[in-house]
Design a protein around this motif. Structure first.
Motif, PDB file in Angstrom:
ATOM      1  N   ASP A   1       0.835  -1.207   0.000  1.00  0.00           N
ATOM      2  CA  ASP A   1       0.000   0.000   0.000  1.00  0.00           C
ATOM      3  C   ASP A   1       0.868   1.256   0.000  1.00  0.00           C
ATOM      4  N   VAL A   2       1.929   1.244   0.795  1.00  0.00           N
ATOM      5  CA  VAL A   2       2.845   2.389   0.842  1.00  0.00           C
ATOM      6  C   VAL A   2       3.494   2.571  -0.520  1.00  0.00           C
ATOM      7  N   GLN A   3       3.912   1.468  -1.125  1.00  0.00           N
ATOM      8  CA  GLN A   3       4.582   1.535  -2.425  1.00  0.00           C
ATOM      9  C   GLN A   3       3.661   2.119  -3.499  1.00  0.00           C
ATOM     10  N   GLN A   4       2.389   1.776  -3.469  1.00  0.00           N
ATOM     11  CA  GLN A   4       1.441   2.326  -4.447  1.00  0.00           C
ATOM     12  C   GLN A   4       1.374   3.847  -4.363  1.00  0.00           C
ATOM     13  N   VAL A   5       1.337   4.369  -3.140  1.00  0.00           N
ATOM     14  CA  VAL A   5       1.275   5.825  -2.966  1.00  0.00           C
ATOM     15  C   VAL A   5       2.570   6.458  -3.455  1.00  0.00           C
ATOM     16  N   ILE A   6       3.705   5.905  -3.053  1.00  0.00           N
ATOM     17  CA  ILE A   6       4.997   6.459  -3.459  1.00  0.00           C
ATOM     18  C   ILE A   6       5.131   6.454  -4.976  1.00  0.00           C
ATOM     19  N   THR A   7       4.680   5.404  -5.618  1.00  0.00           N
ATOM     20  CA  THR A   7       4.764   5.302  -7.078  1.00  0.00           C
ATOM     21  C   THR A   7       3.971   6.405  -7.767  1.00  0.00           C
ATOM     22  N   ARG A   8       2.808   6.760  -7.216  1.00  0.00           N
ATOM     23  CA  ARG A   8       1.994   7.830  -7.814  1.00  0.00           C
ATOM     24  C   ARG A   8       2.724   9.181  -7.828  1.00  0.00           C
ATOM     25  N   TYR A   9       3.653   9.360  -6.904  1.00  0.00           N
ATOM     26  CA  TYR A   9       4.384  10.622  -6.813  1.00  0.00           C
ATOM     27  C   TYR A   9       5.835  10.469  -7.283  1.00  0.00           C
TER      28      TYR A   9
ATOM     29  N   GLN B   1      -3.360   2.977   7.740  1.00  0.00           N
ATOM     30  CA  GLN B   1      -3.209   2.607   9.141  1.00  0.00           C
ATOM     31  C   GLN B   1      -1.801   2.059   9.378  1.00  0.00           C
ATOM     32  N   GLY B   2      -1.166   2.519  10.459  1.00  0.00           N
ATOM     33  CA  GLY B   2       0.164   2.037  10.807  1.00  0.00           C
ATOM     34  C   GLY B   2       1.302   2.787  10.140  1.00  0.00           C
ATOM     35  N   VAL B   3       0.990   3.873   9.412  1.00  0.00           N
ATOM     36  CA  VAL B   3       2.031   4.664   8.758  1.00  0.00           C
ATOM     37  C   VAL B   3       2.083   6.042   9.429  1.00  0.00           C
ATOM     38  N   THR B   4       3.275   6.410   9.904  1.00  0.00           N
ATOM     39  CA  THR B   4       3.507   7.714  10.514  1.00  0.00           C
ATOM     40  C   THR B   4       4.376   8.523   9.564  1.00  0.00           C
ATOM     41  N   VAL B   5       4.013   9.779   9.342  1.00  0.00           N
ATOM     42  CA  VAL B   5       4.715  10.648   8.390  1.00  0.00           C
ATOM     43  C   VAL B   5       5.205  11.895   9.119  1.00  0.00           C
ATOM     44  N   ASP B   6       6.459  12.257   8.872  1.00  0.00           N
ATOM     45  CA  ASP B   6       7.000  13.520   9.373  1.00  0.00           C
ATOM     46  C   ASP B   6       7.907  14.074   8.289  1.00  0.00           C
ATOM     47  N   SER B   7       8.086  15.381   8.265  1.00  0.00           N
ATOM     48  CA  SER B   7       8.874  15.949   7.172  1.00  0.00           C
ATOM     49  C   SER B   7       9.600  17.219   7.577  1.00  0.00           C
ATOM     50  N   ILE B   8      10.550  17.580   6.721  1.00  0.00           N
ATOM     51  CA  ILE B   8      11.273  18.840   6.809  1.00  0.00           C
ATOM     52  C   ILE B   8      11.063  19.533   5.465  1.00  0.00           C
TER      53      ILE B   8
END
Length: 92
Positions: free
Chosen positions: A21-29, A71-78
Motif C-alpha cells: 500500500d505504501v509503495q502504491q502511494v509512493i509510485t503515484r508521486y 493505518q500504521g504509517v507515521t509521516v513527518d517531514s522537513i
C-alpha cells in the motif's frame, strides 16, 4: 508554481503487510521523488523509508494525506523553501 524540497520520513508498522500500500502511494508521486532510501529488516516489524522530493506545497500535502490515511504509517517531514535562482534538477 514554485517547487520546494521536502525530506519525508515514514515509519511503517507491520512492514510486511503494509509495504504494498505504501509503495502504491509512493509510485503515484514518483515524478516528484529525487531520492528514496529504506531500512528493510526482515527481523523487524517496522520499516523506515525516507524520501527527498521536489514538489509544490499541494503535491506534498496530497502525498502526506494519502500516506497518513494508511493505518500504521507515521509521516513527518522537513521543508526547505527554494529561492527561484536555485534549481535542484535542470531539464535539458
Amino acid at each position: 508554481m514554485q517547487k520546494d524540497i521536502y525530506v519525508v520520513g515514514l515509519l511503517v508498522d507491520e512492514r510486511g503487510s503494509k509495504a504494498p500500500d505504501v509503495q502504491q502511494v509512493i509510485t503515484r508521486y514518483g515524478s516528484n521523488i529525487l531520492c528514496r532510501s529504506g531500512i528493510p529488516s526482515p527481523s523487524r516489524e517496522r520499516g523506515i523509508i525516507t524520501l527527498t522530493m521536489e514538489a509544490t506545497r499541494d503535491e506534498y500535502q496530497r502525498l502526506e494525506q494519502e500516506l497518513q490515511s494508511l493505518q500504521g504509517v507515521t509521516v513527518d517531514s522537513i521543508h526547505f523553501s527554494q529561492p527561484e535562482s536555485f534549481q535542484v534538477c535542470e531539464t535539458n
